[in-house]
Design an enzyme around this catalytic site. Structure first.
Site, mmCIF file in Angstrom:
data_model
loop_
_atom_site.group_PDB
_atom_site.id
_atom_site.type_symbol
_atom_site.label_atom_id
_atom_site.label_comp_id
_atom_site.label_asym_id
_atom_site.label_seq_id
_atom_site.Cartn_x
_atom_site.Cartn_y
_atom_site.Cartn_z
ATOM 1 N N LYS A 1 0.819 -1.216 0.000
ATOM 2 C CA LYS A 1 0.000 0.000 0.000
ATOM 3 C C LYS A 1 0.860 1.278 0.000
ATOM 4 O O LYS A 1 0.638 2.171 -0.810
ATOM 5 C CB LYS A 1 -0.933 0.022 1.222
ATOM 6 C CG LYS A 1 -1.868 -1.177 1.306
ATOM 7 C CD LYS A 1 -2.787 -1.106 2.515
ATOM 8 C CE LYS A 1 -2.124 -1.209 3.872
ATOM 9 N NZ LYS A 1 -1.583 -2.527 4.220
ATOM 10 N N ARG B 1 11.773 -6.714 4.728
ATOM 11 C CA ARG B 1 11.578 -5.264 4.622
ATOM 12 C C ARG B 1 12.580 -4.494 5.474
ATOM 13 O O ARG B 1 12.918 -4.897 6.582
ATOM 14 C CB ARG B 1 10.156 -4.953 5.086
ATOM 15 C CG ARG B 1 9.730 -3.536 4.865
ATOM 16 C CD ARG B 1 8.265 -3.458 4.744
ATOM 17 N NE ARG B 1 7.595 -3.522 6.031
ATOM 18 C CZ ARG B 1 6.305 -3.213 6.183
ATOM 19 N NH1 ARG B 1 5.587 -2.849 5.142
ATOM 20 N NH2 ARG B 1 5.737 -3.282 7.353
ATOM 21 N N ARG C 1 11.756 -2.882 10.988
ATOM 22 C CA ARG C 1 10.707 -2.340 11.857
ATOM 23 C C ARG C 1 10.455 -3.308 13.013
ATOM 24 O O ARG C 1 10.396 -4.519 12.793
ATOM 25 C CB ARG C 1 9.411 -2.167 11.067
ATOM 26 C CG ARG C 1 9.276 -0.811 10.445
ATOM 27 C CD ARG C 1 8.098 -0.702 9.524
ATOM 28 N NE ARG C 1 6.838 -1.200 10.044
ATOM 29 C CZ ARG C 1 5.662 -1.014 9.434
ATOM 30 N NH1 ARG C 1 5.608 -0.344 8.297
ATOM 31 N NH2 ARG C 1 4.553 -1.497 9.937
ATOM 32 N N ARG D 1 -0.096 -9.595 13.231
ATOM 33 C CA ARG D 1 -0.681 -8.570 12.347
ATOM 34 C C ARG D 1 -1.589 -9.220 11.304
ATOM 35 O O ARG D 1 -2.612 -8.656 10.938
ATOM 36 C CB ARG D 1 0.432 -7.754 11.682
ATOM 37 C CG ARG D 1 1.043 -6.751 12.651
ATOM 38 C CD ARG D 1 2.382 -6.280 12.212
ATOM 39 N NE ARG D 1 2.321 -5.427 11.051
ATOM 40 C CZ ARG D 1 3.352 -5.200 10.249
ATOM 41 N NH1 ARG D 1 4.512 -5.779 10.479
ATOM 42 N NH2 ARG D 1 3.235 -4.390 9.229
HETATM 43 P P1 AMP Z 1 1.260 0.162 8.956
HETATM 44 O O1 AMP Z 1 2.449 1.027 8.760
HETATM 45 O O2 AMP Z 1 0.059 0.624 8.177
HETATM 46 O O3 AMP Z 1 1.549 -1.305 8.775
HETATM 47 O O4 AMP Z 1 0.828 0.332 10.498
HETATM 48 C C1 AMP Z 1 1.713 -0.048 11.540
HETATM 49 C C2 AMP Z 1 0.929 -0.231 12.823
HETATM 50 O O5 AMP Z 1 0.316 1.008 13.214
HETATM 51 C C3 AMP Z 1 -0.228 -1.218 12.769
HETATM 52 O O6 AMP Z 1 0.199 -2.572 12.907
HETATM 53 C C4 AMP Z 1 -1.067 -0.748 13.952
HETATM 54 O O7 AMP Z 1 -0.485 -1.130 15.172
HETATM 55 C C5 AMP Z 1 -0.937 0.769 13.838
HETATM 56 N N1 AMP Z 1 -1.981 1.323 12.955
HETATM 57 C C6 AMP Z 1 -1.820 1.887 11.728
HETATM 58 N N2 AMP Z 1 -2.988 2.267 11.204
HETATM 59 C C7 AMP Z 1 -3.923 1.933 12.118
HETATM 60 C C8 AMP Z 1 -5.341 2.030 12.155
HETATM 61 N N3 AMP Z 1 -6.023 2.549 11.131
HETATM 62 N N4 AMP Z 1 -5.968 1.576 13.262
HETATM 63 C C9 AMP Z 1 -5.312 1.062 14.311
HETATM 64 N N5 AMP Z 1 -3.972 0.904 14.329
HETATM 65 C C10 AMP Z 1 -3.284 1.328 13.248
#
Ligand code: AMP
Length: 210
Positions: A13, A122, A155, A166
């Site tokens: 994404k 990653r 990360r 996740r």
């Molecule tokens: P991402 O970078 O999108 O993979 O997000 C990393 C982490 O941030 C996720 O695994 C969640 O812990 C938190 N996070 C990101 N977006 C959201 C969301 N819309 N709702 C809740 N937690 C989020």
């Protein structure tokens, strides 16, 4: 144009949103990036969410929705935006519909095996946030960002235990959004399993149909 990019972790994404946003002249709003910035800057929000994120759990809806609502008030969102990683629950999607009218939801599809492969290789720049992959998107010099010369890290939530969690969280809480947006006639599927160039091309072609 107001778009949502949805899909399992590692579906690409963020990688795909960056060039598409540049082309459309709209901001890329990633809740994950906003949270990571808050953690890096040790803000109150950052301190609240750090452990949740490292474990791969979801930040509570109220905190996440408030963050996005505030970000969407910035002037750079007037022409539209891509929301990357938000909404992730039905509750967030319901709240979003109170303050934004989305044009389409692009759903990036990939297999669980690919999720694990992508996330475990990653690497992320600690300074500018540029993403790399040990096999498919190598930096010129190992461990160093091509753009700013700073160090690349894994990360904390890309550990095997967090990746597994996740994915479970995705199926449990986020996947129901596919049906939710299909019922609103907003859902567009894009095959996320190809190379970055292929997925970008397919996404651009899909957006032209909106
Ligand atoms: P991402 O970078 O999108 O993979 O997000 C990393 C982490 O941030 C996720 O695994 C969640 O812990 C938190 N996070 C990101 N977006 C959201 C969301 N819309 N709702 C809740 N937690 C989020």
């Amino acid at each position: 144009m107001k778009l949502i990019f949805i899909g399992p972790p590692g579906a690409g994404k963020g990688t795909i949103a960056t060039p598409i946003c540049e082309k459309l002249g709209i901001p890329h709003i990633s809740t994950g990036d906003l949270f990571r910035k808050a953690i890096k800057n040790k803000t109150t929000l950052g301190q609240k969410v750090q452990v949740i994120i490292e474990l791969g759990d979801l930040v509570p809806d109220a905190l996440t929705v408030a963050l996005v609502k505030e970000r969407l008030q910035d002037d750079d969102t007037n022409k539209g935006y891509i929301l990357d990683g938000f909404p992730r629950t039905i509750g967030q999607a319901d709240s979003l519909s109170d303050f934004s009218k989305i044009d389409a939801v692009i759903n990036f599809t990939i297999s669980d095996e690919q999720v694990v492969e992508r996330l475990s290789g990653r690497r992320l720049c600690t300074n500018c946030g540029t993403g790399y992959h040990t096999e498919t998107m190598k930096p010129q010099q190992e461990g160093i960002c091509d753009k700013c010369g700073k160090q690349l890290i894994i990360r904390p939530d890309d550990s095997p235990v967090s990746i597994k969690n996740r994915l479970e969280v995705y199926y449990d809480q986020t996947e129901p959004l596919i049906e939710y947006y299909k019922n609103k006639n907003l859902l567009k599927d894009v095959d996320g399993s190809g190379t970055v160039a292929e997925v970008i091309a397919n996404t651009k072609a899909m957006i032209e149909t909106i």
